[in-house]
Write an enzyme that holds these catalytic residues in place. Structure first.
Site, PDB file in Angstrom:
ATOM      1  N   LEU A  33      88.782  10.220   8.110  1.00  0.00           N
ATOM      2  CA  LEU A  33      88.067   8.939   8.156  1.00  0.00           C
ATOM      3  C   LEU A  33      89.018   7.781   7.858  1.00  0.00           C
ATOM      4  O   LEU A  33      88.578   6.679   7.537  1.00  0.00           O
ATOM      5  CB  LEU A  33      86.900   8.940   7.162  1.00  0.00           C
ATOM      6  CG  LEU A  33      85.815   9.986   7.431  1.00  0.00           C
ATOM      7  CD1 LEU A  33      84.722   9.902   6.374  1.00  0.00           C
ATOM      8  CD2 LEU A  33      85.215   9.795   8.822  1.00  0.00           C
ATOM      9  N   TYR A  42      98.410  14.137  -8.271  1.00  0.00           N
ATOM     10  CA  TYR A  42      97.208  13.303  -8.174  1.00  0.00           C
ATOM     11  C   TYR A  42      96.701  13.000  -9.584  1.00  0.00           C
ATOM     12  O   TYR A  42      96.317  13.910 -10.329  1.00  0.00           O
ATOM     13  CB  TYR A  42      96.096  14.013  -7.406  1.00  0.00           C
ATOM     14  CG  TYR A  42      96.324  14.193  -5.924  1.00  0.00           C
ATOM     15  CD1 TYR A  42      97.324  13.507  -5.244  1.00  0.00           C
ATOM     16  CD2 TYR A  42      95.519  15.052  -5.192  1.00  0.00           C
ATOM     17  CE1 TYR A  42      97.513  13.676  -3.888  1.00  0.00           C
ATOM     18  CE2 TYR A  42      95.697  15.232  -3.828  1.00  0.00           C
ATOM     19  CZ  TYR A  42      96.700  14.549  -3.184  1.00  0.00           C
ATOM     20  OH  TYR A  42      96.882  14.730  -1.837  1.00  0.00           O
ATOM     21  N   SER A  70      84.790   5.156   8.314  1.00  0.00           N
ATOM     22  CA  SER A  70      83.623   5.892   7.817  1.00  0.00           C
ATOM     23  C   SER A  70      82.311   5.231   8.208  1.00  0.00           C
ATOM     24  O   SER A  70      81.253   5.853   8.149  1.00  0.00           O
ATOM     25  CB  SER A  70      83.684   5.990   6.294  1.00  0.00           C
ATOM     26  OG  SER A  70      83.528   4.704   5.699  1.00  0.00           O
ATOM     27  N   ARG A 104      90.967   7.132   5.333  1.00  0.00           N
ATOM     28  CA  ARG A 104      90.763   6.606   3.981  1.00  0.00           C
ATOM     29  C   ARG A 104      89.538   5.700   3.896  1.00  0.00           C
ATOM     30  O   ARG A 104      89.544   4.687   3.205  1.00  0.00           O
ATOM     31  CB  ARG A 104      92.016   5.892   3.498  1.00  0.00           C
ATOM     32  CG  ARG A 104      93.217   6.827   3.428  1.00  0.00           C
ATOM     33  CD  ARG A 104      94.545   6.093   3.369  1.00  0.00           C
ATOM     34  NE  ARG A 104      95.636   7.058   3.439  1.00  0.00           N
ATOM     35  CZ  ARG A 104      96.086   7.597   4.565  1.00  0.00           C
ATOM     36  NH1 ARG A 104      95.562   7.238   5.717  1.00  0.00           N
ATOM     37  NH2 ARG A 104      97.056   8.487   4.555  1.00  0.00           N
ATOM     38  N   GLY A 105      88.517   6.056   4.633  1.00  0.00           N
ATOM     39  CA  GLY A 105      87.262   5.307   4.603  1.00  0.00           C
ATOM     40  C   GLY A 105      87.174   4.211   5.636  1.00  0.00           C
ATOM     41  O   GLY A 105      86.088   3.683   5.890  1.00  0.00           O
TER      42      GLY A 105
END
Length: 333
Positions: free
Chosen positions: A207, A56, A213, A209-210
């Site tokens: 979620l 990452y 959300s 990746r949003g």
């Protein structure tokens, strides 16, 4: 905060974990100070499980977590989960997976240095390496357990056959895999296998990746946001998926909670052996996610959620085709 064992052999962890990937550029630029403040807020709130990958941000994420831990009074409470094996090039591109025993020991040495710790609590290959038997990879991590550099062994995005082969070599604490209202492939056998073997689940992408959300809007990608290539965010798919979000919003508002909270609570409600990982990179988003722990879903609530977002309703795969082809967890038959 509630705590419980991660699987039959894993460490005792918080009921909610923090995934730190988004703090290192995957969703576009992030604020370093806010990221560290969010890590501190998570530890202060009782979150112990912190998940990262050595790839990452090309090591940035581990260094960020290491910096946050050094400045935290609750550093010793952190349970660090690290994925390894993802190969990158100098331009940031992805070039494959390497889980050979010699390679993983090299990756581990660098992770210990970047994190500033003397052991990793849960160490796991990020993906199944098609060129290395899982027995060899797990056996090499087991050697690191014996040497004291690793406490527990985890897996990521693998299917039932691979899980069984790995567990025959060494006890497996948990399987990290995507699980959300719109990503429910784990229910088609993998979850049952893990429960049979006493393996916990750390669920990422709760979620999506949003996407679910309740905050994300079409066209809101920033520079360097990998979601811009995701099938579920593409024209023709994203509109259908956002319609699911609005249906879920109606259920959430009737419950007096946010869309994100009801989506996280749904994952948590699938079993105490499942720990949702939230990818909050800001303190306000973290606070919202923590609120999901107070959301008790009744059978009627669950039925309404299922009606709003039926299994299989999402449009588009969760990864691009080239990435889906490398997911052992997606293989059928």
């Amino acid at each position: 905060m509630q705590y419980h064992p991660l699987g039959a052999t894993g460490p005792r962890v918080s009921a909610l974990g923090l995934g730190a990937m988004g703090m290192s550029g995957m969703y576009g630029p992030s604020d370093r100070a806010e990221s560290i403040a969010t890590l501190h807020a998570a530890l202060d709130a009782g979150i112990t499980l912190i998940d990262t990958g050595d790839f990452y941000g090309l090591g940035h994420n581990e260094m960020l977590i290491g910096e946050a831990l050094r400045a935290s009074a609750t550093r010793d409470a952190a349970i660090l989960s690290v994925k390894f094996g993802g190969l990158r090039d100098p331009a940031g591109g992805w070039t494959g997976i390497d889980t050979r025993p010699a390679a993983l020991k090299n990756f581990l040495a660098y992770s210990l240095q970047r994190l500033g710790v003397d052991h990793i609590d849960i160490y796991r290959p990020a993906r199944l390496d098609p060129n290395v038997p899982i027995e060899d990879t797990v056996g090499a991590i087991a050697d690191m357990v014996k040497a004291g550099y690793v406490r527990h062994i985890g897996l990521s995005e693998v299917g039932s056959e691979t899980i069984r082969r790995a567990a025959a070599v060494h006890p497996i604490a948990d399987l990290q895999i995507e699980y959300s209202l719109v990503s429910r492939g784990i229910e088609d056998g993998i979850l049952a296998t893990c429960r049979e073997l006493g393996i916990g689940i750390t669920a990422y992408g709760v979620l999506s990746r949003g996407l679910i959300s309740g905050h994300w809007q079409k066209g809101s990608f920033g520079a360097g946001d990998f979601r811009s290539q995701g099938p579920r965010f593409q024209d023709g798919n994203v509109e259908r998926n956002l319609a699911l979000v609005e249906a879920l919003r109606s259920v959430a508002e009737a419950k007096g909670v946010t869309v994100a909270q009801i989506a996280i609570a749904w994952v948590a409600a699938q079993g105490r052996d499942i720990v949702p990982l939230v990818g909050a990179r800001r303190r306000d988003r973290l606070a919202e996610a923590l609120g999901a722990l107070d959301v008790a879903l009744t059978p009627d609530d669950l039925a309404r959620i299922e009606q709003a977002v039926p299994k299989g309703a999402a449009a588009g795969d969760r990864y691009m085709a080239v990435q889906m082809a490398h997911l052992d967890s997606e293989k059928r038959g």
